[in-house]
Scaffold this motif. Structure first.
Motif, PDB file in Angstrom:
ATOM      1  N   ALA A 128      -1.269  -8.194  -4.896  1.00  0.00           N
ATOM      2  CA  ALA A 128      -3.026  -8.436  -5.373  1.00  0.00           C
ATOM      3  C   ALA A 128      -3.091  -8.735  -3.572  1.00  0.00           C
ATOM      4  O   ALA A 128      -4.806  -8.679  -3.748  1.00  0.00           O
ATOM      5  N   ASP A 129      -2.454  -9.075  -2.460  1.00  0.00           N
ATOM      6  CA  ASP A 129      -3.054  -9.714  -0.985  1.00  0.00           C
ATOM      7  C   ASP A 129      -2.732  -8.523   0.259  1.00  0.00           C
ATOM      8  O   ASP A 129      -1.157  -8.429  -0.295  1.00  0.00           O
ATOM      9  N   ALA A 130      -2.736  -7.825   0.743  1.00  0.00           N
ATOM     10  CA  ALA A 130      -1.978  -5.960   0.933  1.00  0.00           C
ATOM     11  C   ALA A 130      -1.811  -6.596   2.309  1.00  0.00           C
ATOM     12  O   ALA A 130      -0.379  -6.285   2.630  1.00  0.00           O
ATOM     13  N   LYS A 131      -1.913  -8.020   2.682  1.00  0.00           N
ATOM     14  CA  LYS A 131      -0.737  -8.705   4.262  1.00  0.00           C
ATOM     15  C   LYS A 131      -0.098  -9.242   3.561  1.00  0.00           C
ATOM     16  O   LYS A 131       1.113  -8.700   4.121  1.00  0.00           O
ATOM     17  N   LYS A 132       0.716  -8.927   1.898  1.00  0.00           N
ATOM     18  CA  LYS A 132       1.484  -9.809   1.472  1.00  0.00           C
ATOM     19  C   LYS A 132       2.699  -8.062   0.850  1.00  0.00           C
ATOM     20  O   LYS A 132       3.784  -8.356   0.740  1.00  0.00           O
ATOM     21  N   ALA A 133       2.029  -7.295   1.807  1.00  0.00           N
ATOM     22  CA  ALA A 133       3.297  -5.420   1.294  1.00  0.00           C
ATOM     23  C   ALA A 133       4.786  -5.815   1.900  1.00  0.00           C
ATOM     24  O   ALA A 133       4.073  -5.899   3.077  1.00  0.00           O
ATOM     25  N   ASP A 134       5.008  -5.234   1.031  1.00  0.00           N
ATOM     26  CA  ASP A 134       6.610  -5.002   1.824  1.00  0.00           C
ATOM     27  C   ASP A 134       6.691  -3.625   3.074  1.00  0.00           C
ATOM     28  O   ASP A 134       6.675  -2.875   1.835  1.00  0.00           O
ATOM     29  N   ALA A 135       6.331  -3.906   3.979  1.00  0.00           N
ATOM     30  CA  ALA A 135       6.431  -2.424   5.027  1.00  0.00           C
ATOM     31  C   ALA A 135       7.805  -2.006   4.944  1.00  0.00           C
ATOM     32  O   ALA A 135       8.060  -1.154   5.664  1.00  0.00           O
ATOM     33  N   LYS A 136       9.157  -2.997   5.307  1.00  0.00           N
ATOM     34  CA  LYS A 136      10.170  -2.939   4.845  1.00  0.00           C
ATOM     35  C   LYS A 136      10.085  -1.868   3.782  1.00  0.00           C
ATOM     36  O   LYS A 136      11.066  -0.164   4.319  1.00  0.00           O
ATOM     37  N   LYS A 137      10.211  -2.187   2.436  1.00  0.00           N
ATOM     38  CA  LYS A 137      10.599  -1.228   1.844  1.00  0.00           C
ATOM     39  C   LYS A 137       9.545  -0.149   2.030  1.00  0.00           C
ATOM     40  O   LYS A 137       9.380   1.127   0.475  1.00  0.00           O
ATOM     41  N   PHE A 138       8.038   0.194   2.393  1.00  0.00           N
ATOM     42  CA  PHE A 138       6.849   0.906   1.800  1.00  0.00           C
ATOM     43  C   PHE A 138       6.292   1.259   3.342  1.00  0.00           C
ATOM     44  O   PHE A 138       5.215   0.374   3.819  1.00  0.00           O
ATOM     45  N   PRO A 139       7.649   1.516   3.988  1.00  0.00           N
ATOM     46  CA  PRO A 139       6.858   2.190   5.032  1.00  0.00           C
ATOM     47  C   PRO A 139       6.081   2.691   5.411  1.00  0.00           C
ATOM     48  O   PRO A 139       5.066   2.820   6.564  1.00  0.00           O
ATOM     49  N   LYS A 140       5.403   3.464   4.430  1.00  0.00           N
ATOM     50  CA  LYS A 140       3.714   4.193   4.692  1.00  0.00           C
ATOM     51  C   LYS A 140       2.285   3.050   4.968  1.00  0.00           C
ATOM     52  O   LYS A 140       1.442   3.386   5.336  1.00  0.00           O
ATOM     53  N   TYR A 141       2.960   2.314   4.488  1.00  0.00           N
ATOM     54  CA  TYR A 141       1.477   0.336   4.765  1.00  0.00           C
ATOM     55  C   TYR A 141       1.317   0.294   6.251  1.00  0.00           C
ATOM     56  O   TYR A 141       2.197   0.497   6.769  1.00  0.00           O
ATOM     57  N   ALA A 142      -0.330   0.456   6.437  1.00  0.00           N
ATOM     58  CA  ALA A 142      -0.407   0.076   7.745  1.00  0.00           C
ATOM     59  C   ALA A 142      -1.350  -0.824   7.065  1.00  0.00           C
ATOM     60  O   ALA A 142      -2.270  -1.515   6.577  1.00  0.00           O
ATOM     61  N   ALA A 143      -1.938  -1.638   8.625  1.00  0.00           N
ATOM     62  CA  ALA A 143      -2.888  -2.743   8.519  1.00  0.00           C
ATOM     63  C   ALA A 143      -3.926  -2.654   8.111  1.00  0.00           C
ATOM     64  O   ALA A 143      -4.226  -1.642   8.704  1.00  0.00           O
ATOM     65  N   GLY A 144      -5.330  -2.835   7.916  1.00  0.00           N
ATOM     66  CA  GLY A 144      -6.474  -2.674   6.968  1.00  0.00           C
ATOM     67  C   GLY A 144      -6.718  -1.958   5.810  1.00  0.00           C
ATOM     68  O   GLY A 144      -7.479  -1.959   5.341  1.00  0.00           O
ATOM     69  N   GLN A 145      -5.298  -0.883   5.698  1.00  0.00           N
ATOM     70  CA  GLN A 145      -5.018  -0.794   4.325  1.00  0.00           C
ATOM     71  C   GLN A 145      -5.304  -1.669   2.831  1.00  0.00           C
ATOM     72  O   GLN A 145      -4.662  -2.931   2.662  1.00  0.00           O
ATOM     73  N   ASN A 146      -5.549  -0.985   2.360  1.00  0.00           N
ATOM     74  CA  ASN A 146      -6.229  -2.002   0.870  1.00  0.00           C
ATOM     75  C   ASN A 146      -6.869  -1.181  -0.227  1.00  0.00           C
ATOM     76  O   ASN A 146      -7.756  -0.130   0.080  1.00  0.00           O
ATOM     77  N   CYS A 147      -6.872  -2.117  -1.638  1.00  0.00           N
ATOM     78  CA  CYS A 147      -7.606  -1.152  -2.854  1.00  0.00           C
ATOM     79  C   CYS A 147      -9.054  -0.557  -2.182  1.00  0.00           C
ATOM     80  O   CYS A 147      -9.539  -0.043  -2.459  1.00  0.00           O
ATOM     81  N   ALA A 148      -9.500  -1.258  -1.908  1.00  0.00           N
ATOM     82  CA  ALA A 148     -10.982  -1.419  -0.914  1.00  0.00           C
ATOM     83  C   ALA A 148     -11.464  -0.279  -0.600  1.00  0.00           C
ATOM     84  O   ALA A 148     -12.350   0.162  -0.994  1.00  0.00           O
ATOM     85  N   ASN A 149     -10.565  -0.023   0.449  1.00  0.00           N
ATOM     86  CA  ASN A 149     -10.998   1.599   0.551  1.00  0.00           C
ATOM     87  C   ASN A 149     -10.004   2.256   0.744  1.00  0.00           C
ATOM     88  O   ASN A 149      -9.819   3.248   1.033  1.00  0.00           O
ATOM     89  N   CYS A 150      -9.569   2.290  -0.670  1.00  0.00           N
ATOM     90  CA  CYS A 150      -8.591   3.930  -1.248  1.00  0.00           C
ATOM     91  C   CYS A 150      -9.174   4.277  -1.909  1.00  0.00           C
ATOM     92  O   CYS A 150     -10.160   4.033  -2.342  1.00  0.00           O
ATOM     93  N   ALA A 151      -8.780   5.727  -2.031  1.00  0.00           N
ATOM     94  CA  ALA A 151      -8.994   7.102  -3.133  1.00  0.00           C
ATOM     95  C   ALA A 151      -9.694   6.540  -3.930  1.00  0.00           C
ATOM     96  O   ALA A 151     -10.496   7.285  -4.874  1.00  0.00           O
ATOM     97  N   LEU A 152      -8.460   6.193  -4.850  1.00  0.00           N
ATOM     98  CA  LEU A 152      -9.006   5.940  -6.297  1.00  0.00           C
ATOM     99  C   LEU A 152      -9.561   4.002  -6.219  1.00  0.00           C
ATOM    100  O   LEU A 152      -9.698   4.538  -7.882  1.00  0.00           O
ATOM    101  N   TYR A 153      -9.374   3.325  -5.936  1.00  0.00           N
ATOM    102  CA  TYR A 153     -10.621   2.548  -5.972  1.00  0.00           C
ATOM    103  C   TYR A 153     -11.904   3.212  -7.338  1.00  0.00           C
ATOM    104  O   TYR A 153     -12.619   3.653  -6.188  1.00  0.00           O
TER     105      TYR A 153
END
Length: 100
Positions: free
Chosen positions: A43-68
């Motif tokens: 629910a908070d993108a800052k808590k995304a597991d960057a090691k498990k999901f290396p695709k994550y980059a700071a600034g990504q969140n649901c509000a700026n996702c094409a699926l939202y």
């Protein structure tokens, strides 16, 4: 129009408004939901597991996702990956795709 018919129609209209409001109040996706956990949803993108999901980059969140499906500025909105539930605008999952 008879009084009974008028009362019936007003009651019917009021019931429809209540049902419509209830349908809009969708539940939030639980991070522990199997589908959410599989996608690494938080629910908070800052808590995304960057090691498990290396695709994550700071600034990504649901509000700026094409699926939202929420509007700009909404705290939560729909996502087709979690039918009938809402995701946090500040959230993130591994299906994140840049909004066009």
């Amino acid at each position: 129009m008879t009084m009974q018919r008028r009362v019936f129609l007003m009651t019917l209209a009021a019931s429809g408004a209540v049902i419509g409001t209830a349908a809009q109040a969708q539940a939030m996706v639980d991070e522990k939901d199997p589908a959410a956990a599989g996608l690494g949803y938080v629910a908070d993108a800052k808590k995304a597991d960057a090691k498990k999901f290396p695709k994550y980059a700071a600034g990504q969140n649901c509000a700026n996702c094409a699926l939202y499906q929420g509007k700009a500025g909404d705290k939560a909105g729909g996502c087709p990956l979690f039918a009938g539930k809402q995701v946090a605008g500040a959230g993130w999952c591994s299906a994140w795709a840049k909004k066009a």
